[in-house]
Design an enzyme around this catalytic site. Structure first.
Site, PDB file in Angstrom:
ATOM      1  N   CYS A   1     -26.852   6.057  10.837  1.00 35.35           N
ATOM      2  CA  CYS A   1     -25.948   4.906  10.787  1.00 35.35           C
ATOM      3  C   CYS A   1     -25.272   4.765  12.145  1.00 35.35           C
ATOM      4  O   CYS A   1     -25.559   5.524  13.071  1.00 35.35           O
ATOM      5  CB  CYS A   1     -24.913   5.113   9.670  1.00 35.35           C
ATOM      6  SG  CYS A   1     -23.969   3.621   9.258  1.00 35.35           S
TER       7      CYS A   1
ATOM      8  N   SER B   1     -23.229   0.677  16.746  1.00 36.15           N
ATOM      9  CA  SER B   1     -21.911   0.986  17.283  1.00 36.15           C
ATOM     10  C   SER B   1     -21.917   2.340  17.986  1.00 36.15           C
ATOM     11  O   SER B   1     -22.642   3.257  17.607  1.00 36.15           O
ATOM     12  CB  SER B   1     -20.865   0.978  16.170  1.00 36.15           C
ATOM     13  OG  SER B   1     -21.202   1.900  15.172  1.00 36.15           O
TER      14      SER B   1
ATOM     15  N   LYS C   1     -20.349   4.210  -6.588  1.00 35.46           N
ATOM     16  CA  LYS C   1     -19.780   2.907  -6.932  1.00 35.46           C
ATOM     17  C   LYS C   1     -19.554   2.744  -8.430  1.00 35.46           C
ATOM     18  O   LYS C   1     -20.394   3.121  -9.235  1.00 35.46           O
ATOM     19  CB  LYS C   1     -20.718   1.805  -6.471  1.00 35.46           C
ATOM     20  CG  LYS C   1     -20.531   1.477  -5.032  1.00 35.46           C
ATOM     21  CD  LYS C   1     -21.635   0.575  -4.625  1.00 35.46           C
ATOM     22  CE  LYS C   1     -21.226  -0.508  -3.709  1.00 35.46           C
ATOM     23  NZ  LYS C   1     -19.953  -1.088  -3.752  1.00 35.46           N
TER      24      LYS C   1
ATOM     25  N   ASP D   1     -28.265  -6.303  10.173  1.00 33.16           N
ATOM     26  CA  ASP D   1     -27.896  -5.192   9.283  1.00 33.16           C
ATOM     27  C   ASP D   1     -27.761  -5.638   7.835  1.00 33.16           C
ATOM     28  O   ASP D   1     -27.100  -6.634   7.554  1.00 33.16           O
ATOM     29  CB  ASP D   1     -26.534  -4.610   9.709  1.00 33.16           C
ATOM     30  CG  ASP D   1     -26.622  -3.820  10.999  1.00 33.16           C
ATOM     31  OD1 ASP D   1     -27.647  -3.156  11.216  1.00 33.16           O
ATOM     32  OD2 ASP D   1     -25.650  -3.857  11.783  1.00 33.16           O
TER      33      ASP D   1
ATOM     34  N   GLU E   1     -20.931  -2.459  20.302  1.00 36.34           N
ATOM     35  CA  GLU E   1     -20.018  -3.156  19.373  1.00 36.34           C
ATOM     36  C   GLU E   1     -18.524  -2.851  19.558  1.00 36.34           C
ATOM     37  O   GLU E   1     -17.780  -2.821  18.569  1.00 36.34           O
ATOM     38  CB  GLU E   1     -20.416  -2.877  17.904  1.00 36.34           C
ATOM     39  CG  GLU E   1     -21.863  -3.216  17.583  1.00 36.34           C
ATOM     40  CD  GLU E   1     -22.262  -2.891  16.130  1.00 36.34           C
ATOM     41  OE1 GLU E   1     -21.387  -2.785  15.251  1.00 36.34           O
ATOM     42  OE2 GLU E   1     -23.480  -2.763  15.884  1.00 36.34           O
TER      43      GLU E   1
ATOM     44  N   HIS F   1     -22.485  11.342   9.495  1.00 39.07           N
ATOM     45  CA  HIS F   1     -21.295  11.512   8.660  1.00 39.07           C
ATOM     46  C   HIS F   1     -20.622  12.852   8.914  1.00 39.07           C
ATOM     47  O   HIS F   1     -19.547  13.114   8.390  1.00 39.07           O
ATOM     48  CB  HIS F   1     -21.669  11.395   7.187  1.00 39.07           C
ATOM     49  CG  HIS F   1     -22.375  10.101   6.894  1.00 39.07           C
ATOM     50  ND1 HIS F   1     -23.740   9.967   6.987  1.00 39.07           N
ATOM     51  CD2 HIS F   1     -21.905   8.883   6.564  1.00 39.07           C
ATOM     52  CE1 HIS F   1     -24.069   8.720   6.703  1.00 39.07           C
ATOM     53  NE2 HIS F   1     -22.982   8.041   6.444  1.00 39.07           N
TER      54      HIS F   1
ATOM     55  N   LYS G   1      -1.027   4.457  -1.021  1.00 37.62           N
ATOM     56  CA  LYS G   1      -1.907   4.948   0.048  1.00 37.62           C
ATOM     57  C   LYS G   1      -1.093   5.745   1.068  1.00 37.62           C
ATOM     58  O   LYS G   1      -1.442   6.861   1.438  1.00 37.62           O
ATOM     59  CB  LYS G   1      -2.582   3.752   0.726  1.00 37.62           C
ATOM     60  CG  LYS G   1      -3.345   4.123   1.985  1.00 37.62           C
ATOM     61  CD  LYS G   1      -3.574   2.888   2.856  1.00 37.62           C
ATOM     62  CE  LYS G   1      -4.233   3.275   4.155  1.00 37.62           C
ATOM     63  NZ  LYS G   1      -5.612   3.741   3.988  1.00 37.62           N
TER      64      LYS G   1
ATOM     65  N   GLU H   1     -30.877   5.180   6.306  1.00 40.72           N
ATOM     66  CA  GLU H   1     -30.231   6.479   6.112  1.00 40.72           C
ATOM     67  C   GLU H   1     -31.145   7.413   5.325  1.00 40.72           C
ATOM     68  O   GLU H   1     -31.701   7.024   4.310  1.00 40.72           O
ATOM     69  CB  GLU H   1     -28.934   6.287   5.333  1.00 40.72           C
ATOM     70  CG  GLU H   1     -28.261   7.594   4.991  1.00 40.72           C
ATOM     71  CD  GLU H   1     -26.889   7.397   4.330  1.00 40.72           C
ATOM     72  OE1 GLU H   1     -26.251   6.357   4.574  1.00 40.72           O
ATOM     73  OE2 GLU H   1     -26.486   8.289   3.590  1.00 40.72           O
TER      74      GLU H   1
ATOM     75  N   ARG I   1       0.829  -1.211   0.000  1.00 39.94           N
ATOM     76  CA  ARG I   1       0.000   0.000   0.000  1.00 39.94           C
ATOM     77  C   ARG I   1       0.869   1.270   0.000  1.00 39.94           C
ATOM     78  O   ARG I   1       0.574   2.247   0.678  1.00 39.94           O
ATOM     79  CB  ARG I   1      -0.977  -0.015   1.183  1.00 39.94           C
ATOM     80  CG  ARG I   1      -2.130  -0.999   0.969  1.00 39.94           C
ATOM     81  CD  ARG I   1      -3.096  -0.975   2.129  1.00 39.94           C
ATOM     82  NE  ARG I   1      -2.438  -1.442   3.349  1.00 39.94           N
ATOM     83  CZ  ARG I   1      -2.853  -1.184   4.579  1.00 39.94           C
ATOM     84  NH1 ARG I   1      -3.937  -0.459   4.765  1.00 39.94           N
ATOM     85  NH2 ARG I   1      -2.202  -1.650   5.625  1.00 39.94           N
TER      86      ARG I   1
HETATM   87  N1  GLN Z   1     -24.524  -2.000  13.313  1.00 43.59           N
HETATM   88  C1  GLN Z   1     -23.517  -1.373  12.505  1.00 43.59           C
HETATM   89  C2  GLN Z   1     -22.961  -0.166  13.236  1.00 43.59           C
HETATM   90  O1  GLN Z   1     -23.666   0.497  13.888  1.00 43.59           O
HETATM   91  C3  GLN Z   1     -24.045  -0.944  11.166  1.00 43.59           C
HETATM   92  C4  GLN Z   1     -22.967  -0.375  10.288  1.00 43.59           C
HETATM   93  C5  GLN Z   1     -23.412  -0.022   8.891  1.00 43.59           C
HETATM   94  O2  GLN Z   1     -24.540   0.182   8.625  1.00 43.59           O
HETATM   95  N2  GLN Z   1     -22.512   0.065   7.969  1.00 43.59           N
HETATM   96  O3  GLN Z   1     -21.822   0.157  13.130  1.00 43.59           O
HETATM   97 ZN    ZN Z   2     -25.325   2.214   8.287  1.00 38.52          ZN
END
Ligand code: GLN
Ligand code: ZN
Length: 763
Positions: free
Chosen positions: A729, A436, A112, A602, A487, A697, A19, A668, A16
């Site tokens: 999220c 999380s 993407k 998820d 998490e 975000h 990077k 989202e 990498r």
């Molecule tokens: N349960 C995961 C978290 O909260 C979901 C992550 C995701 O949607 N990418 O991190």
């Molecule tokens: Zn998410």
């Protein structure tokens, strides 16, 4: 003679290097000269590697420091006005600013690249957009390689693909720009021709999409113009990622010298091509999988190549990877810790070059000339058919015993919902989070120390439990309704499960570029998937023991695990997905047995799996939705099944989301200002839903008022009794300093909504 060709090589470097250099440059810790030197070194290394492997057509200008579509935009001088470009040559800093934003200037959008996990920068067009040659890299790269003794095939993103992948800013069709963009392509091609270039590769993967009529009509005249600009230059038209289908005729009608077909995704299409290929056009056979990590079945590939040679003669045939090798890890040789059996089944980019060369040699000089490679490949094929590492009779019989019942909950949602509300004591506008909580440096360090063996299991568990307890106390304190454990024990939502499931392998260095300097290391699903032991039950049980409120069990869904892994090529994706679903189904049952009454599965990646062509969507959605249902339908009526989705727009598949029949979905939407709700104008989402009201975000703390506002907007499309309140999220990338006030505000927003509803009821 059949030529071996390559379409592109990974840029990032086996360690990498790119990077690291790019990130150091961004931080101001590396000079521009040093960054350029690293880039040069990587290009040289990869050219030499390809030359040594015996590749006849080696690509150049496939290298770039961030993204090849962005590089094309730079080449064409397609710079959005907000960057206040002076119109000179587009240098590194402007290039990076376009990708990442600059003070007060938003970055260009990223999305993407077809159905891969690579993300490109979306070109932006103004109504009065001009184009002019603004970057000389394509010429320099060719000369640089030539000076090093490597004759190359410069690579460009084709004009139609470039326009079709971009976005018009304003009310006009990108088709109006074609006449303006073509002169720059003409200039590039004629200069390349003057420089002595013999072949140029023009990528037109847009031919794999459902094309608008204007584009179908535009291809031929556009390529006629390019041809006239450089009559002697050979154009290699690259298509990849599927079956050309009804666009095959267009591709074969173009005045180009070779058309490349992806014969991994669509092996049969070479027959269509043979039926229509004009005299004098060559076919490039994409037989080596550029997107997966399996060794090629050389015998099978040879058969196809030989068949094509019989039809059109060896002078008109090339063999290569299905697409650019950008999407595969670089070098298997450095994987010293991979199990030897499994390693023997794999080929990364460097090994794929050897396969391409062997294939060409085999067609040119006969099978006897590559007996070693053939024997090896045949042995791998045989081994994978019978290996006990791959095949697990118990899993296969479970798959065979799937019956329709297993996809359905005991009762329909209308009956389940009141039971759940009562069992969970659920208020109106219930609040929850996605799973999380902030992954602090301490959490990451504990996980890393444990992995390295520097922390023992007991100490590790104690430290994780401490984190869980803190998160539970915080959620109780701010009065959230459905809690999560946070998490802390998970590095990655797929890897965490893959590491505990049978049939998965992990590489040390199998990095693949995801976007810019970001790389991912997907797990390899090599065998039948099963779950030797419960995976999350102890953590969830512990978290639930700390509180009287419902604690959500947290799982990653079967489609997402599949989508973010390298998957088997010896059985269908849907079958592998069902195997994962059955393993998760057992986890759901075990969580339930341990007293967990709310479980989230998820599925953020479910949309990514959608086929490129609309006509194939239904078939995919059917098995994907069913795999999800299979994974959760074992739950009792009183167990509330949640799911979560993010990263995409879901409006065009909202009915399939409804068909998943989760009791609650968190999805989202705050980032797109609740655009999601438009889907509910015509479609009544049947179950409960929490459109995100807190954009995780951004570090910005959303106020109570703005979250109330978003909830009010949601209420105009979704009845109150179906509406949940949650962020967009998970919170793992955020800091506590923002998360605390943001979630407090979110709970207050829900309470304000409740108070208002009470008042209305009383009135
Ligand atoms: N349960 C995961 C978290 O909260 C979901 C992550 C995701 O949607 N990418 O991190
Ligand atoms: Zn998410």
């Amino acid at each position: 003679m059949v030529l071996s060709t390559n379409l592109g090589f990974p840029r990032v470097g086996v360690n990498r290097e790119l990077k690291k250099a790019v990130e150091a440059y961004w931080k101001g810790n590396l000079s521009k000269e040093a960054l350029k030197e690293t880039s040069r070194e990587l290009r040289m290394r990869h050219w030499q590697m390809q030359k040594e492997s015996g590749i006849d057509q080696i690509p150049s200008h496939d290298f770039c420091m961030y993204d090849h579509v962005l590089s094309m935009a730079a080449t064409l001088g397609c710079v959005p006005p907000r960057f206040k470009w002076d119109g000179g040559s587009v240098g590194n800093d402007l290039y990076f600013a376009m990708a990442r934003g600059a003070e007060g200037i938003a970055a260009m959008e990223m999305t993407k690249w077809f159905d891969t996990n690579y993300h490109y920068i979306v070109p932006e067009f103004e109504k009065d957009q001009d184009f002019k040659l603004s970057c000389e890299h394509i010429f320099h790269a060719y000369e640089e390689a030539k000076a090093a003794g490597v004759e190359t095939k410069p690579v460009l993103v084709g004009p139609l693909t470039f326009l079709l992948l971009g976005k018009a800013r304003g009310d006009f069709c990108v088709s109006t720009l074609l006449d303006k963009i073509l002169p720059v392509y003409e200039e590039i091609l004629s200069r390349l021709h003057e420089m002595g270039v013999s072949w140029v590769q023009i990528d037109e993967p847009a031919l794999l999409l459902d094309l608008p009529d204007w584009a179908k009509d535009a291809y031929k005249p556009a390529y006629e113009r390019l041809k006239n600009a450089a009559p002697g230059l050979n154009v290699f038209l690259a298509t990849y990622f599927g079956d050309l289908g009804d666009n095959m005729e267009i591709a074969l009608s173009l005045p180009v010298q070779a058309v490349h077909l992806d014969l991994v995704r669509a092996p049969e299409q070479y027959k269509d091509a043979l039926a229509f290929i004009p005299e004098g056009m060559s076919l490039s056979l994409g037989l080596i999988d550029g997107r997966n990590i399996w060794k090629n079945d050389l015998s099978a590939s040879l058969k196809i190549a030989e068949d094509v040679v019989t039809h059109i003669g060896s002078e008109r045939v090339m063999v290569g990877p299905s697409c650019s090798l950008l999407h595969s890890p670089i070098d298997l040789d450095v994987e010293t810790e991979l199990d030897a059996d499994i390693k023997n089944w794999l080929a990364f980019a460097k090994q794929k070059l050897d396969e391409i060369a062997a294939l060409a040699k085999g067609v040119n000089e006969g099978r006897d000339s590559i007996t070693g490679a053939l024997a090896d490949s045949d042995a791998v094929v045989a081994d994978r058919k019978s290996s006990a590492r791959i095949h697990n009779a118990a899993v296969k019989s479970r798959i065979a015993a799937i019956v329709p019942d297993m996809f359905d909950r005991v009762s329909p949602f209308a009956k389940r919902a009141p039971l759940q509300h009562e069992a969970l004591g659920q208020p109106l506008f219930p609040t929850t989070t996605i799973g999380s909580f902030p992954q602090t440096p301490e959490i990451r360090k504990a996980r890393a120390d444990f992995k390295k063996g520097e922390m023992d299991l007991a100490a590790y568990e104690t430290s994780m439990k401490k984190e869980i307890e803190a998160v539970v106390r915080f959620q109780e304190e701010i009065d959230l309704d459905v809690l999560v454990h946070g998490e802390p024990e998970r590095n990655d939502m797929v890897e965490y499960f893959g590491e505990q499931l049978s049939g998965f392998a992990f590489t040390k260095n199998g990095w693949v570029q995801s976007y810019g300097s970001r790389c991912v290391k997907p797990p390899i699903i090599y065998g039948d998937v099963s779950r030797p032991d419960p995976m999350t039950v102890e953590w969830s049980k512990y978290a639930q023991s700390l509180t009287a409120k419902p604690m959500k069990g947290m799982l990653t869904g079967p489609v997402t695990i599949l989508q973010w892994s390298f998957v088997r090529n010896d059985q269908s994706r849907s079958k592998t997905c069902n195997q994962i679903a059955l393993a998760l189904r057992d986890e759901v049952a075990d969580l339930e047995a341990a007293g967990i009454t709310s479980i989230q599965m998820d599925e953020p990646a479910i949309r990514e799996g959608l086929p490129l062509r609309r006509g194939e969507w239904d078939a995919y959605l059917e098995w994907a939705v069913n795999a999800f249902r299979l994974s959760v339908a074992v739950a009792k009526d009183t167990t509330q099944i949640h799911t979560h989705m993010c990263y995409s727009e879901f409006n065009d598949m909202i009915e399939a989301i409804g068909a998943m029949d989760a009791d609650v979905i968190s999805i989202e939407s705050s980032r797109s200002h609740m655009e999601l709700l438009e889907a509910f104008e015509t479609y009544h989402y049947p179950n409960e839903i929490g459109p995100g009201v807190y954009d995780i975000h951004s570090p910005r703390v959303p106020s109570v008022e703005e979250q109330v506002e978003l909830l009010e907007a949601a209420l105009s499309h979704i009845p109150a009794k179906q509406l949940w309140v949650n962020p967009d999220c998970g919170l793992k990338t955020r800091g506590w300093a923002e998360v605390e006030p943001s979630l407090k505000n979110m709970v207050d927003a829900a309470k304000a909504m409740r108070a208002k509803a009470e008042k209305e009821k009383a009135a």
